[in-house]
Write a protein that holds these residues in place. Sequence first.
Motif, PDB file in Angstrom:
ATOM      1  N   VAL A 174       0.835  -1.207   0.000  1.00 25.74           N
ATOM      2  CA  VAL A 174       0.000   0.000   0.000  1.00 25.74           C
ATOM      3  C   VAL A 174       0.870   1.258   0.000  1.00 25.74           C
ATOM      4  CG1 VAL A 174      -1.657   1.350   1.357  1.00 25.74           C
ATOM      5  CG2 VAL A 174      -1.961  -1.130   1.110  1.00 25.74           C
ATOM      6  N   VAL A 175       1.923   1.253   0.816  1.00 21.17           N
ATOM      7  CA  VAL A 175       2.815   2.416   0.891  1.00 21.17           C
ATOM      8  C   VAL A 175       3.498   2.663  -0.452  1.00 21.17           C
ATOM      9  CG1 VAL A 175       4.971   3.280   1.892  1.00 21.17           C
ATOM     10  CG2 VAL A 175       3.191   2.336   3.374  1.00 21.17           C
ATOM     11  N   TYR A 176       3.989   1.600  -1.072  1.00 20.71           N
ATOM     12  CA  TYR A 176       4.618   1.745  -2.392  1.00 20.71           C
ATOM     13  C   TYR A 176       3.626   2.349  -3.386  1.00 20.71           C
ATOM     14  CZ  TYR A 176       8.843  -0.993  -1.287  1.00 20.71           C
ATOM     15  OH  TYR A 176      10.054  -1.432  -0.780  1.00 20.71           O
ATOM     16  N   GLU A 177       2.397   1.868  -3.353  1.00 20.34           N
ATOM     17  CA  GLU A 177       1.367   2.371  -4.271  1.00 20.34           C
ATOM     18  C   GLU A 177       1.132   3.871  -4.049  1.00 20.34           C
ATOM     19  OE1 GLU A 177      -1.729   2.244  -7.167  1.00 20.34           O
ATOM     20  OE2 GLU A 177      -0.279   0.678  -6.623  1.00 20.34           O
ATOM     21  N   LYS A 178       1.008   4.268  -2.786  1.00 17.83           N
ATOM     22  CA  LYS A 178       0.764   5.680  -2.485  1.00 17.83           C
ATOM     23  C   LYS A 178       1.964   6.552  -2.832  1.00 17.83           C
ATOM     24  CE  LYS A 178      -2.755   5.137   1.096  1.00 17.83           C
ATOM     25  NZ  LYS A 178      -3.136   5.448   2.488  1.00 17.83           N
ATOM     26  N   ALA A 179       3.150   5.966  -2.779  1.00 20.48           N
ATOM     27  CA  ALA A 179       4.369   6.710  -3.100  1.00 20.48           C
ATOM     28  C   ALA A 179       4.617   6.783  -4.607  1.00 20.48           C
ATOM     29  CB  ALA A 179       5.566   6.071  -2.403  1.00 20.48           C
ATOM     30  N   GLY A 180       3.710   6.206  -5.383  1.00 17.56           N
ATOM     31  CA  GLY A 180       3.871   6.242  -6.832  1.00 17.56           C
ATOM     32  C   GLY A 180       4.759   5.143  -7.389  1.00 17.56           C
ATOM     33  N   GLN A 181       5.098   4.156  -6.543  1.00 15.98           N
ATOM     34  CA  GLN A 181       5.936   3.043  -6.986  1.00 15.98           C
ATOM     35  C   GLN A 181       5.033   1.820  -7.213  1.00 15.98           C
ATOM     36  OE1 GLN A 181       9.695   2.664  -4.696  1.00 15.98           O
ATOM     37  NE2 GLN A 181       8.995   4.460  -3.572  1.00 15.98           N
ATOM     38  N   ARG A 182       4.211   1.934  -8.257  1.00 18.50           N
ATOM     39  CA  ARG A 182       3.167   0.937  -8.479  1.00 18.50           C
ATOM     40  C   ARG A 182       3.730  -0.460  -8.705  1.00 18.50           C
ATOM     41  NH1 ARG A 182      -0.343  -0.937 -12.589  1.00 18.50           N
ATOM     42  NH2 ARG A 182      -2.476  -1.220 -11.794  1.00 18.50           N
ATOM     43  N   ASP A 183       4.797  -0.563  -9.480  1.00 17.52           N
ATOM     44  CA  ASP A 183       5.370  -1.884  -9.767  1.00 17.52           C
ATOM     45  C   ASP A 183       5.842  -2.572  -8.495  1.00 17.52           C
ATOM     46  OD1 ASP A 183       4.822  -1.537 -12.419  1.00 17.52           O
ATOM     47  OD2 ASP A 183       6.864  -0.970 -12.983  1.00 17.52           O
ATOM     48  N   ARG A 184       6.475  -1.797  -7.612  1.00 19.96           N
ATOM     49  CA  ARG A 184       6.945  -2.381  -6.348  1.00 19.96           C
ATOM     50  C   ARG A 184       5.757  -2.783  -5.465  1.00 19.96           C
ATOM     51  NH1 ARG A 184      11.821   0.979  -3.720  1.00 19.96           N
ATOM     52  NH2 ARG A 184      12.174  -1.063  -2.749  1.00 19.96           N
ATOM     53  N   GLY A 185       4.707  -1.979  -5.516  1.00 19.27           N
ATOM     54  CA  GLY A 185       3.515  -2.322  -4.751  1.00 19.27           C
ATOM     55  C   GLY A 185       2.888  -3.615  -5.231  1.00 19.27           C
ATOM     56  N   ILE A 186       2.792  -3.755  -6.561  1.00 16.08           N
ATOM     57  CA  ILE A 186       2.230  -4.977  -7.135  1.00 16.08           C
ATOM     58  C   ILE A 186       3.085  -6.183  -6.753  1.00 16.08           C
ATOM     59  CG2 ILE A 186       1.835  -6.194  -9.316  1.00 16.08           C
ATOM     60  CD1 ILE A 186       0.962  -3.490 -10.501  1.00 16.08           C
ATOM     61  N   ALA A 187       4.400  -6.006  -6.770  1.00 15.30           N
ATOM     62  CA  ALA A 187       5.303  -7.115  -6.419  1.00 15.30           C
ATOM     63  C   ALA A 187       5.059  -7.584  -4.997  1.00 15.30           C
ATOM     64  CB  ALA A 187       6.754  -6.674  -6.599  1.00 15.30           C
ATOM     65  N   GLN A 188       4.820  -6.653  -4.067  1.00 13.97           N
ATOM     66  CA  GLN A 188       4.549  -7.035  -2.667  1.00 13.97           C
ATOM     67  C   GLN A 188       3.225  -7.792  -2.572  1.00 13.97           C
ATOM     68  OE1 GLN A 188       6.688  -6.711  -0.093  1.00 13.97           O
ATOM     69  NE2 GLN A 188       8.101  -5.921  -1.638  1.00 13.97           N
ATOM     70  N   MET A 189       2.208  -7.312  -3.298  1.00 14.39           N
ATOM     71  CA  MET A 189       0.906  -7.979  -3.247  1.00 14.39           C
ATOM     72  C   MET A 189       0.984  -9.377  -3.864  1.00 14.39           C
ATOM     73  SD  MET A 189      -0.891  -5.984  -1.524  1.00 14.39           S
ATOM     74  CE  MET A 189      -1.163  -4.264  -1.077  1.00 14.39           C
ATOM     75  N   GLN A 190       1.752  -9.525  -4.937  1.00 14.39           N
ATOM     76  CA  GLN A 190       1.927 -10.848  -5.537  1.00 14.39           C
ATOM     77  C   GLN A 190       2.628 -11.804  -4.580  1.00 14.39           C
ATOM     78  OE1 GLN A 190       3.980  -9.709  -9.153  1.00 14.39           O
ATOM     79  NE2 GLN A 190       2.095  -9.814 -10.377  1.00 14.39           N
ATOM     80  N   ARG A 191       3.605 -11.272  -3.872  1.00  6.80           N
ATOM     81  CA  ARG A 191       4.310 -12.093  -2.877  1.00  6.80           C
ATOM     82  C   ARG A 191       3.354 -12.517  -1.764  1.00  6.80           C
ATOM     83  NH1 ARG A 191       9.283  -9.729   0.717  1.00  6.80           N
ATOM     84  NH2 ARG A 191       9.660 -11.561   2.014  1.00  6.80           N
ATOM     85  N   LEU A 192       2.491 -11.589  -1.370  1.00 10.13           N
ATOM     86  CA  LEU A 192       1.517 -11.887  -0.323  1.00 10.13           C
ATOM     87  C   LEU A 192       0.546 -12.974  -0.780  1.00 10.13           C
ATOM     88  CD1 LEU A 192       0.161 -11.268   2.378  1.00 10.13           C
ATOM     89  CD2 LEU A 192      -1.008  -9.356   1.278  1.00 10.13           C
ATOM     90  N   ILE A 193       0.071 -12.869  -2.007  1.00  9.20           N
ATOM     91  CA  ILE A 193      -0.867 -13.860  -2.543  1.00  9.20           C
ATOM     92  C   ILE A 193      -0.194 -15.232  -2.681  1.00  9.20           C
ATOM     93  CG2 ILE A 193      -2.220 -14.490  -4.581  1.00  9.20           C
ATOM     94  CD1 ILE A 193      -2.767 -11.444  -4.893  1.00  9.20           C
ATOM     95  N   THR A 194       1.079 -15.217  -3.025  1.00  8.85           N
ATOM     96  CA  THR A 194       1.818 -16.489  -3.111  1.00  8.85           C
ATOM     97  C   THR A 194       1.859 -17.173  -1.743  1.00  8.85           C
ATOM     98  OG1 THR A 194       3.191 -15.667  -4.921  1.00  8.85           O
ATOM     99  CG2 THR A 194       4.032 -17.542  -3.672  1.00  8.85           C
ATOM    100  N   LEU A 195       2.066 -16.385  -0.701  1.00 11.71           N
ATOM    101  CA  LEU A 195       2.100 -16.929   0.658  1.00 11.71           C
ATOM    102  C   LEU A 195       0.728 -17.359   1.127  1.00 11.71           C
ATOM    103  CD1 LEU A 195       4.510 -14.380   2.392  1.00 11.71           C
ATOM    104  CD2 LEU A 195       4.943 -16.822   2.066  1.00 11.71           C
ATOM    105  N   ASN A 196      -0.282 -16.570   0.761  1.00  6.18           N
ATOM    106  CA  ASN A 196      -1.643 -16.842   1.233  1.00  6.18           C
ATOM    107  C   ASN A 196      -2.626 -16.561   0.103  1.00  6.18           C
ATOM    108  OD1 ASN A 196      -4.057 -17.137   2.531  1.00  6.18           O
ATOM    109  ND2 ASN A 196      -3.747 -15.482   3.995  1.00  6.18           N
TER     110      ASN A 196
END
Length: 218
Positions: A193-215
């Motif tokens: 969420v922080v990456y997304e708000k900071a304008g770093q959309r790709d990094r934000g998506i990468a964190q969410m993908q990692r989260l979905i992989t875990l759960n």
Amino acid sequence: YRAVLERNPSNERARLRLSQLYLRQNQLDQALGELRFLEGTFDVRLKTGLILFEQRKLDEAAAEFNLALATAHRAGQPAPDYGRARYYLGVVEVERKADAAAERHFRAVSAESDAFADARIYLAYLLQRRGDTEAAIGVAREGLGAEPAHVELRALLATLYEDRKRYAEAARVLEEGLAQSPDDERLLYALGVVYEKAGQRDRGIAQMQRLITLNPKH
């Protein structure tokens, strides 16, 4: 234990053990009844206050916590759970809408107490609620400095930074947490969420993908 107490009603050890058994069975009234027979030591006052708090008898709980603190003062040295008593008294004052009194109790919990992090979390929330986010940040940083592995404190500090649009600092706090706990879902989501708000959309998506992989159910 009842048989022992029938033979010797003044057996405080048996009465304390019986109250603990009642507590494990969630029989609060019975546990409280046994504690009422015991001498009003710090530990007994603290346990009594906790039961009363669980029963939502806030005024009575506050009275017991205050008596516990007074007992410790009379003894001339703080009891091991002194900070815990101050913390719970602060929580009671929050429930009674007495924020100033609650803040005073939370501030009195020392870094040596196992209640320090919890007290700093509550204190930060109180400060934020009255609009002093910078002071809340200071309190959260103080708590995290004492307990760097505390995930809730870390997430709170990141949220406070995020509220002030200090995204780089929020991201750093979360990244440091993930360096210690790489699979913590709460920190992963917050960082995305922080990456997304900071304008770093790709990094934000990468964190969410990692989260979905875990759960995958997240």
